[in-house]
Design an enzyme around this catalytic site. Structure first.
Site, PDB file in Angstrom:
ATOM      1  N   TYR A  70       0.856  -1.193   0.000  1.00  0.00           N
ATOM      2  CA  TYR A  70       0.000   0.000   0.000  1.00  0.00           C
ATOM      3  C   TYR A  70       0.887   1.236   0.000  1.00  0.00           C
ATOM      4  CZ  TYR A  70      -3.440   3.470   1.395  1.00  0.00           C
ATOM      5  OH  TYR A  70      -4.241   4.586   1.432  1.00  0.00           O
TER       6      TYR A  70
ATOM      7  N   ASP B  53      -0.775  15.983   5.492  1.00  0.00           N
ATOM      8  CA  ASP B  53      -1.675  15.267   4.588  1.00  0.00           C
ATOM      9  C   ASP B  53      -2.951  16.073   4.390  1.00  0.00           C
ATOM     10  OD1 ASP B  53      -2.903  13.302   3.049  1.00  0.00           O
ATOM     11  OD2 ASP B  53      -3.607  12.177   4.799  1.00  0.00           O
TER      12      ASP B  53
ATOM     13  N   ASP C 165      -2.942   5.667  -2.785  1.00  0.00           N
ATOM     14  CA  ASP C 165      -3.926   6.649  -2.343  1.00  0.00           C
ATOM     15  C   ASP C 165      -3.906   7.816  -3.330  1.00  0.00           C
ATOM     16  OD1 ASP C 165      -5.349   8.639  -1.064  1.00  0.00           O
ATOM     17  OD2 ASP C 165      -4.195   8.575   0.801  1.00  0.00           O
TER      18      ASP C 165
ATOM     19  N   ASP D 124      -6.039  10.360  -3.193  1.00  0.00           N
ATOM     20  CA  ASP D 124      -6.760  11.475  -2.563  1.00  0.00           C
ATOM     21  C   ASP D 124      -8.132  11.683  -3.216  1.00  0.00           C
ATOM     22  OD1 ASP D 124      -4.815  11.847  -0.666  1.00  0.00           O
ATOM     23  OD2 ASP D 124      -3.863  13.535  -1.654  1.00  0.00           O
TER      24      ASP D 124
ATOM     25  N   HIS E 104      -7.332   4.333  -4.736  1.00  0.00           N
ATOM     26  CA  HIS E 104      -8.626   4.717  -4.172  1.00  0.00           C
ATOM     27  C   HIS E 104      -8.795   6.225  -4.237  1.00  0.00           C
ATOM     28  CE1 HIS E 104      -6.959   5.999  -0.245  1.00  0.00           C
ATOM     29  NE2 HIS E 104      -6.276   4.877  -0.209  1.00  0.00           N
TER      30      HIS E 104
ATOM     31  N   GLU F  46     -11.371   9.394  -2.825  1.00  0.00           N
ATOM     32  CA  GLU F  46     -12.253   9.636  -1.699  1.00  0.00           C
ATOM     33  C   GLU F  46     -13.293  10.710  -1.988  1.00  0.00           C
ATOM     34  OE1 GLU F  46      -9.508  12.322   1.193  1.00  0.00           O
ATOM     35  OE2 GLU F  46      -8.627  10.466   0.418  1.00  0.00           O
TER      36      GLU F  46
ATOM     37  N   CYS G 212      -6.648  14.402   6.861  1.00  0.00           N
ATOM     38  CA  CYS G 212      -6.384  13.008   7.207  1.00  0.00           C
ATOM     39  C   CYS G 212      -7.689  12.366   7.656  1.00  0.00           C
ATOM     40  CB  CYS G 212      -5.336  12.934   8.318  1.00  0.00           C
ATOM     41  SG  CYS G 212      -5.124  11.293   9.019  1.00  0.00           S
TER      42      CYS G 212
ATOM     43  N   ARG H 203     -13.236   5.423  -1.601  1.00  0.00           N
ATOM     44  CA  ARG H 203     -13.174   5.653  -0.159  1.00  0.00           C
ATOM     45  C   ARG H 203     -14.252   6.654   0.223  1.00  0.00           C
ATOM     46  NH1 ARG H 203      -8.104   8.410   3.212  1.00  0.00           N
ATOM     47  NH2 ARG H 203      -9.444   9.865   4.339  1.00  0.00           N
TER      48      ARG H 203
ATOM     49  N   GLU I  23     -13.794   4.746   5.673  1.00  0.00           N
ATOM     50  CA  GLU I  23     -12.781   5.297   6.571  1.00  0.00           C
ATOM     51  C   GLU I  23     -13.325   5.525   7.980  1.00  0.00           C
ATOM     52  OE1 GLU I  23      -9.985   5.336   7.494  1.00  0.00           O
ATOM     53  OE2 GLU I  23      -8.825   6.964   6.591  1.00  0.00           O
TER      54      GLU I  23
ATOM     55  N   ASN J 195      -8.763   0.058   7.299  1.00  0.00           N
ATOM     56  CA  ASN J 195      -7.567   0.864   7.519  1.00  0.00           C
ATOM     57  C   ASN J 195      -7.143   0.744   8.976  1.00  0.00           C
ATOM     58  OD1 ASN J 195      -5.555   2.777   7.651  1.00  0.00           O
ATOM     59  ND2 ASN J 195      -6.888   4.541   7.337  1.00  0.00           N
TER      60      ASN J 195
END
Length: 301
Positions: free
Chosen positions: A48, A62, A89, A91, A116, A118, A126, A161, A191, A213
């Protein structure tokens, strides 16, 4: 030697097969290419690549400051060093739906097995911090639809996500997960689930793989793979675990050097020179070099 022999296309097939295997897949988070090789050597299912880790490695928080180019480049450097599939990721997709589409093709080109995207506002937070905001359903589904339509390899995994649990509760997360699957998501990343019952609620809502996660210091308890599998989870990530471990050791060694004037007492905890050479396959490079450059310099006349 050099990079992985397994092609990105083969890695994507392997990822799909792993998710369909009935065995929970473990994907530790690599913080650099060498750590990805170590993850592979230890027998994990995949790698990952965390957006938080990529940002933190640049000394940034982040909050959506990294660019598509930075993420695709670094993720590609990590993915190419291992035979395992790597998920990154992405974002919020780095912009509007057309930007999302381009992001998918850039990540395909970089050799990733999946990503992924989101449903937070941009700039994002975050996932385990308070005060998050999520976009409306239409915006969230447009992102996923654009991603699914843009991919050229049908095995490239589009994971959605959702962060809506922290904003509107678990039932809203179930509804959003269903809509994201309808929009084309191959898997769901809910999440900041608070307990196993919430993971089970997402499992009950969708027929695609579900990700857990397991990040330290977050909203979720650090459940075991057995516990997560019992709640129907298919894949678990440990996104920042290795970076935190490495930086913790780095800080302790720096403190030792400062306090004692030498690193001697910490040497026993370090990766040895021989082990480092083994990880980078030093012997293979040495053999290649001598087999190619095997001539002798002629003498002077």
């Amino acid at each position: 030697m050099l990079y992985a022999k397994t092609t990105p296309e083969q890695k994507r097939v392997a990822l799909r097969e792993g998710l369909a295997s009935g065995t929970i897949q473990q994907f530790p988070g690599a913080f650099n290419p060498l750590s990805a090789r170590l993850i592979e050597e230890k027998g994990f299912n995949g790698v990952y690549i965390s957006g938080a880790v990529l940002a933190n490695d640049l000394g940034l928080p982040d909050i959506g400051l990294t660019t598509l180019t930075e993420v695709a480049t670094r993720a590609g450097q990590i993915a190419r060093m291992t035979e395992l599939p790597a998920i990154v990721d992405a974002d919020t997709g780095f912009g509007e739906p057309m930007n999302v589409a381009r992001s998918i093709q850039e990540l395909e080109n970089a050799g990733l097995a999946g990503c992924h995207i989101e449903d937070q506002f941009n700039p994002k937070r975050c996932g385990h911090l308070d005060g998050k905001n999520v976009v409306d359903l239409e915006t969230a589904t447009k992102r996923i639809r654009a991603a699914a339509d843009a991919r050229r390899d049908p095995n490239f995994l589009i994971m959605a996500r959702t962060d809506i649990r922290a904003v509107d509760g678990i039932e809203a997360a179930q509804d959003r997960a269903k809509a994201l699957v309808d929009a084309g998501a191959d898997a769901i990343f809910p999440e900041a689930m608070r307990n196993l019952e919430e993971f089970q609620a997402i499992r009950d809502a969708v027929d695609v793989p579900v990700l857990a996660n397991m990040t330290e210091f977050g909203k979720s308890e650090l459940f075991t793979t057995e516990q997560l599998a019992s709640a129907g989870v298919n894949i678990v990530i440990y996104p920042v675990t290795l970076l935190r471990s490495a930086m913790g050791a780095t800080e302790r060694t720096l403190d030792t050097i400062k306090a004692k004037g030498s690193q001697q007492t910490d040497v026993e905890n370090m990766l040895t020179r021989a082990r480092l050479y083994e990880l980078v396959d030093y012997e293979a490079y040495n053999h290649f070099d001598t087999s190619v450059f095997n001539f002798q310099v002629p003498g002077q006349h």
